[in-house]
Scaffold this active site. Structure first.
Site, PDB file in Angstrom:
ATOM      1  N   CYS A   2       0.866  -1.176   0.000  1.00 62.76           N
ATOM      2  CA  CYS A   2       0.000   0.000   0.000  1.00 62.76           C
ATOM      3  C   CYS A   2       0.899   1.222   0.000  1.00 62.76           C
ATOM      4  O   CYS A   2       1.500   1.556   1.010  1.00 62.76           O
ATOM      5  CB  CYS A   2      -0.924   0.007   1.221  1.00 62.76           C
ATOM      6  SG  CYS A   2      -1.940   1.496   1.357  1.00 62.76           S
ATOM      7  N   GLU A 111      -3.692   1.383  -6.116  1.00 59.17           N
ATOM      8  CA  GLU A 111      -2.753   0.347  -6.509  1.00 59.17           C
ATOM      9  C   GLU A 111      -2.579   0.408  -8.023  1.00 59.17           C
ATOM     10  O   GLU A 111      -3.453   0.921  -8.745  1.00 59.17           O
ATOM     11  CB  GLU A 111      -3.259  -1.033  -6.063  1.00 59.17           C
ATOM     12  CG  GLU A 111      -2.206  -2.117  -6.078  1.00 59.17           C
ATOM     13  CD  GLU A 111      -0.949  -1.724  -5.316  1.00 59.17           C
ATOM     14  OE1 GLU A 111       0.008  -1.254  -5.986  1.00 59.17           O
ATOM     15  OE2 GLU A 111      -0.920  -1.865  -4.086  1.00 59.17           O
TER      16      GLU A 111
END
Length: 249
Positions: A2, A111
């Site tokens: 992340c 992402e």
């Protein structure tokens, strides 16, 4: 992993979702990046007068974990994530996993699906039901050689759920509301007692929205980075022959 996330929520919305009585102001932040201050929630007390909320308080920490034993911060790698599978055993995160587990309020994360060396497609992974959720986090207060202290933190990650694994193989640990108290209670619960919480969220929890590469730049902080775009076909899909699907029958 992340590497970027979002907290597009007001202070009141975060306080309601996390049930925390003492929280720093949380303005809308669409593009939170490493080394920036992030909101974390820890177990603390006492309660505010007249409050029936749990003993939790918020604090701003630097997103980039520095263990207490680090000698030269300039030479130390930037640790924004901690693998949940090994955090309890790794020297870097072991103490924090035992004593300083946190919640990281968020409204989604970003992402990138990598297709070759130069191609990528950015996605906004948002809770399908909306609202504020909480990632599992770790915190450490680092004492600098000059005597000053800095609170630092990392987000725990786990294997991606099967519906988003085609984008990236890792994702943040999502701690559900019913588990907040157990996760934050580092006095009664050792890492082994909360290990069951370090699992991928169920498929369908997140919606993957293809967005432009505006999110790549830290300077881009407006809501326009969330605009849906037409998803670029993956390299695999581009190379697939038109009649490849016939081989399934």
């Amino acid at each position: 992993m992340c590497g970027r996330f979002q907290l597009a929520a007001t202070r009141a919305q975060v306080e309601d979702a996390i049930e925390v009585f003492d929280l720093d102001d949380s303005p809308f932040r669409y593009n939170i990046a490493p080394t920036q201050p992030v909101q974390m929630v820890i177990a603390a007390g006492p309660r505010a007068p007249g409050s029936n909320l749990p003993d939790r308080r918020g604090m701003l920490v630097r997103w980039g974990f520095i263990p207490g034993w680090a000698k030269d911060v300039k030479e130390f790698p930037l640790l924004i994530n901690a693998r949940s599978e090994t955090a309890a055993e790794k020297n870097t995160f072991r103490a924090a996993m035992r004593h300083r587990r946190t919640l990281v309020p968020a409204t989604g994360f970003y992402e990138w699906r990598r297709d070759g060396a130069k191609r990528s497609q950015a996605f906004w992974l948002r809770p399908r039901d909306g609202g504020v959720i909480a990632f599992g986090g770790l915190m450490e207060t680092y004492s600098e050689p000059g005597g000053s202290e800095i609170d630092t933190g990392a987000i725990l990650t786990t294997t991606a759920s099967q519906d988003i694994a085609h984008i990236h193989h890792r994702m943040p640990v999502v701690v559900r509301k019913e588990h907040f108290t157990r996760w934050l209670d580092c006095i009664s619960n050792e890492p082994r007692d909360v290990a069951d919480l370090l699992r991928p969220v169920e498929p369908g929890f997140f919606e993957a929205v293809p967005i432009s590469d505006k999110v790549n730049k830290v300077a881009n902080v407006g809501a326009d980075i969330l605009e849906r775009v037409e998803e670029r076909p993956s390299e695999e899909a581009t190379l697939r022959k038109p009649d490849d699907q016939l081989t399934l029958f």
